[in-house]
Design an enzyme around this catalytic site. Sequence first.
Site, PDB file in Angstrom:
ATOM      1  N   SER A 247      39.999  38.633  35.305  1.00  0.00           N
ATOM      2  CA  SER A 247      40.275  39.668  34.316  1.00  0.00           C
ATOM      3  C   SER A 247      38.986  40.287  33.799  1.00  0.00           C
ATOM      4  CB  SER A 247      41.079  39.089  33.156  1.00  0.00           C
ATOM      5  OG  SER A 247      40.195  38.531  32.204  1.00  0.00           O
ATOM      6  N   LYS A 248      39.120  41.536  33.416  1.00  0.00           N
ATOM      7  CA  LYS A 248      37.964  42.277  32.916  1.00  0.00           C
ATOM      8  C   LYS A 248      37.463  41.660  31.618  1.00  0.00           C
ATOM      9  CE  LYS A 248      38.659  46.775  34.916  1.00  0.00           C
ATOM     10  NZ  LYS A 248      39.980  47.269  35.177  1.00  0.00           N
TER      11      LYS A 248
END
Length: 487
Positions: A247-248
């Site tokens: 995930s970012k």
Amino acid sequence: MTIQHPPRVRIAPSPTGPLHIGTARTGLFNFLFAKKLAGTFVLRIEDTDLERSEIRFENDIIEYLRWLGITWDEGPVRQTERLDHYEHYLRKLLHEDKAYYCFCSPEKLEIARQEMVGRGVAPKYAGTCSTLTSADVALRHKEGARSVIRFRMPSTILQFHDMIRGDVSFDTSLFGDIVISKDLRTPLYNFAVVVDDYEMQISHVIRGEDHVSNTPKQIVLQRALGFSTPLYAHLPLILDTNRAKLSKRFNAVSISDYKKTGYLPEALFNFIALLGWHPSEVGTTVNISRHTEIFSRNELIHAFDIERVQKAGAIFDIEKLDWLNAHYIKVCDEERLLALLSDFAPQAWRADPAKFRAVVALMRERMKRLDEFTEYARFFFEPIAYEPGILIWKKSDHDATKEHLRLLVSLLESLETTSFATPALLEARVMPFAEARGRGDVLWPMRVALSGVEKSPGPFEIATILGKEETIQRITHAIKVLENLSH
Ligand code: GLU
């Protein structure tokens, strides 16, 4: 399976964000596949989503693909430059009644969707506009009604062979009549891809697993247009070490971030190539020894085999990347490393180029990332400050440390500057004293007095770089620090 020679593959990023690990991996696998089989690799920019596409992202994608060494043979081709082609095929589908105009408003569609969800059925378009006559359509357009273009989805069990996942099948009736274009000049993803893959004669579509449910939609569109179907390979998701989707929020995902923190492109190239694939059987087991992980670009090209890509999620292990990066820093060409470090080291540190070079030679052995250089090497170039207590070795005490350092200063003062020419020479001069007094008792405070930190290279390495004068000055300062401490 026989693979058509020479293949034509593509990477088709949407410029809606910077180049990230997932797209780089797709690009890299396509690149390796094309290079291995002397094929052609096309870069296509899927920029039809005008609201989300930005030129700065396109530039970032191009810059960082190049930086990684993922080079293409054709392109970049932009979808916005190909609108005539999409229009041509949209008209064809409309003309053949394989597609139709739909005037349902988003609000009406949303109500219908919720109603279906409420009934516990998978939502899909109910087909309200599918029976409009061309006269109805013409009239509504004349009145200025807004429309989209939908594809008449055939009801079939569609099967295709995925080079990684094997046979995959989908019930296309579950999709309903999908929207393929907002109007004749605004195609949506699934439609534009089908036209492009056909016209660009793409033989193999290698892309992320998140696209696997788009593939049956694209295949029915190909059939409706009379196009051949390429072979498909869907690459496994990239997961973090907790097996959650990368995930970012928690991981750096854009390639520019890796460059900024001092990862070398060849380390990332090597690392990304192993996200879901390994040249040998041993690589598919979890605990593989590190020496089976270092591969040059050419070795990777030579060994690449799409059918050996794993189905299971690929674990993104930052420790492995750090380990690979440390390796590539160690073997990096010296001039190149000096140039690369200019982004990380203050300009003033280069005032004495020979000293800078010597510090780099010493520190490259211990760096995992180039940005660590700023912190690790600072004490060579700037005044040091430290907690006095760290000067005292764990098995020694304050007075003894002071005494050892005083004697050490006298010893160092008596030496010729030539004794500071190499760590080995200096060591030969200092060791008899250190042995007599206890190695730790002498070498620990000497090293801390020179570096100001608890962990650093050895005292002789540091002293030879600092030179006789600076070395004596720093040790004298440490003695003062200890004297102040006792008052
Ligand atoms: N534009 C799509 C993406 O960025 C490409 C999908 C494909 O390769 O077909 O995910």
